[in-house]
Design a protein around this motif. Structure first.
Motif, mmCIF file in Angstrom:
data_model
loop_
_atom_site.group_PDB
_atom_site.id
_atom_site.type_symbol
_atom_site.label_atom_id
_atom_site.label_comp_id
_atom_site.label_asym_id
_atom_site.label_seq_id
_atom_site.Cartn_x
_atom_site.Cartn_y
_atom_site.Cartn_z
ATOM 1 N N TYR A 167 -7.828 -3.982 4.510
ATOM 2 C CA TYR A 167 -7.913 -5.238 3.762
ATOM 3 C C TYR A 167 -7.819 -6.425 4.711
ATOM 4 N N GLU A 195 0.634 -9.069 3.930
ATOM 5 C CA GLU A 195 -0.768 -8.938 3.538
ATOM 6 C C GLU A 195 -1.695 -9.847 4.359
ATOM 7 N N THR A 216 -3.925 -1.131 4.085
ATOM 8 C CA THR A 216 -3.576 -2.551 4.207
ATOM 9 C C THR A 216 -4.269 -3.168 5.415
ATOM 10 N N ALA A 273 -9.991 0.509 2.341
ATOM 11 C CA ALA A 273 -9.406 -0.808 2.119
ATOM 12 C C ALA A 273 -9.280 -1.101 0.627
ATOM 13 N N TYR A 274 -8.375 -2.013 0.308
ATOM 14 C CA TYR A 274 -8.408 -2.630 -1.017
ATOM 15 C C TYR A 274 -8.854 -4.061 -0.813
ATOM 16 N N TYR A 275 -9.093 -4.795 -1.885
ATOM 17 C CA TYR A 275 -9.831 -6.047 -1.758
ATOM 18 C C TYR A 275 -9.102 -7.258 -2.333
ATOM 19 N N LYS A 297 -10.728 -9.270 5.441
ATOM 20 C CA LYS A 297 -10.393 -10.647 5.087
ATOM 21 C C LYS A 297 -10.491 -11.582 6.283
ATOM 22 N N ASN A 335 -10.520 3.519 -4.547
ATOM 23 C CA ASN A 335 -11.186 2.236 -4.334
ATOM 24 C C ASN A 335 -12.705 2.311 -4.415
ATOM 25 N N GLY A 385 -13.250 -1.756 7.217
ATOM 26 C CA GLY A 385 -12.096 -1.467 6.383
ATOM 27 C C GLY A 385 -12.138 -0.030 5.906
#
Length: 370
Positions: free
Chosen positions: A248, A203, A245, A269-271, A252, A320, A266
């Motif tokens: 994300y 991650e 992924t 994306a997830y957060y 980040k 999302n 993204g």
């Protein structure tokens, strides 16, 4: 013809259609109760269903690239990987192979650019990873010999393969087309997967006592590329793109390192960092590290730099959307946020292919050469 060939897919669809109509046409003649008629009906049904199944399977593989060849599909690809020693002593990046670009004239770098397979050695992280670097045609032209180029890191999802970014999502071809049309400045793409210590999904986290993945992407990778190619080291020279992924990770890294990246996109994306059997224990009980891996927490508690951020989702098909809108609301100046919200689109390659072109155009408008 290869497993992923469009001709193979077209022939499979044609065969399925012909068998379907043949079944309809011949069924009255096979309506008798003789053994020959019964075996005929069974044979037609079996052949038609097999052809439909094959066509659907080939279509799915063409879209998602589960298997790369017939040998891979039937389990005959059993040769073991050969270990290649790519010593990075004194250098952070080594070119392993040069490939033609998947565009017209791609065999000539000045016309179609070039894709180089490289090994990146992480001096700070201790991680070595393979990547593919797309160099645009301008990089090889004499009039650009003294000029630098902006660059974007491009990540797949997990587990993913870097080749999917070339053949599945068509990043080099799209960048080449946009540049030819004058819609995007020439840009170098550094394509790889987020799984730099396979098979573990880290991650993009610096795991206590484990892989320092964030350090690899935020520090080692741009440093290695800038040392090997004509790319600047300022934030305005660097962007970050990813799906799932990879999305994300892109957001980040840009949020945490505005001194390295000035823009990030993204796609679906997830957060918040996932924690499951593929990741293992990423934080070793450290609450600060766990919070830092939550992008919503980062937006609320960490200084927001001057990065430009782009997020994508869809009103129907993506999970999302609610989180994406929440992320947008939390971004404050000096950071900037943009979005692509499709009416419909799932978490898949077809959706991301619809977003790659506008994302690259957006990115090209925010990065600058030196």
């Amino acid at each position: 013809m290869g497993l992923t060939s469009r001709k193979v897919l077209a022939l499979a669809v044609l065969l399925a259609a012909l068998l379907f109509f043949a079944t309809i046409w011949l069924w009255p003649r096979l309506s008798r109760r003789t053994s020959r008629a019964v075996f005929g009906r069974v044979g037609l049904l079996f052949a038609t269903q097999l052809a439909v199944f094959a066509a659907v399977g080939l279509a799915a593989n063409h879209s998602f690239l589960f298997y790369g060849s017939w040998a891979d599909l039937f389990g005959r690809q059993q040769d073991l990987g050969a270990v290649m020693d790519h010593s990075t002593v004194g250098r952070q990046l080594k070119i392993v192979e040069k490939q033609r670009s998947p565009v017209p004239g791609g065999s000539r770098p000045m016309a179609g650019g070039q894709i180089q397979k490289v090994v990146v050695g992480g001096r700070k992280s201790g991680i070595d990873s393979t990547a593919f670097v797309y160099l645009p045609p301008e990089y090889f032209r004499p009039e650009y010999a003294r000029k630098t180029f902006p660059a974007s890191v491009v990540l797949t999802g997990y587990p993913g393969t870097a080749e999917n970014l070339i053949t599945g999502l068509r990043y080099p071809k799209t960048a080449w087309e946009l540049s030819r049309q004058g819609r995007m400045q020439p840009m170098i793409l550094v394509m790889l997967r987020p799984t730099v210590v396979p098979p573990r999904d880290t991650e993009c986290v610096d795991v206590p006592g484990g892989p320092q993945t964030e350090t690899f992407f935020a520090k080692d990778l741009p440093s290695a590329v800038s040392g090997a190619y004509r790319v600047g080291v300022a934030p305005r020279n660097w962007g970050f793109i990813g799906n799932s992924t990879g999305g994300y990770c892109a957001l980040k890294i840009a949020l945490h390192h505005p001194d390295r990246f000035s823009a990030a996109a993204g796609l679906s994306a997830y957060y918040k960092a996932a924690v499951d059997p593929t990741t293992g224990d990423l934080f070793r009980g450290n609450r600060d590290l766990r919070n830092r891996a939550d992008l919503m927490w980062s937006l609320d508690h960490l200084p927001q730099g001057a990065s430009s951020l782009l997020v994508t989702s869809s009103r129907k098909g993506e999970g999302n959307l609610k989180a994406t809108r929440k992320f947008i609301d939390k971004v404050k100046a000096p950071a900037k946020v943009s979005s692509i919200i499709l009416d419909s689109g799932g978490h898949n390659f077809n959706t991301w292919r619809r977003e790659v072109s506008p994302v690259l155009e957006w990115m090209g408008g925010r990065l600058r050469p030196n």
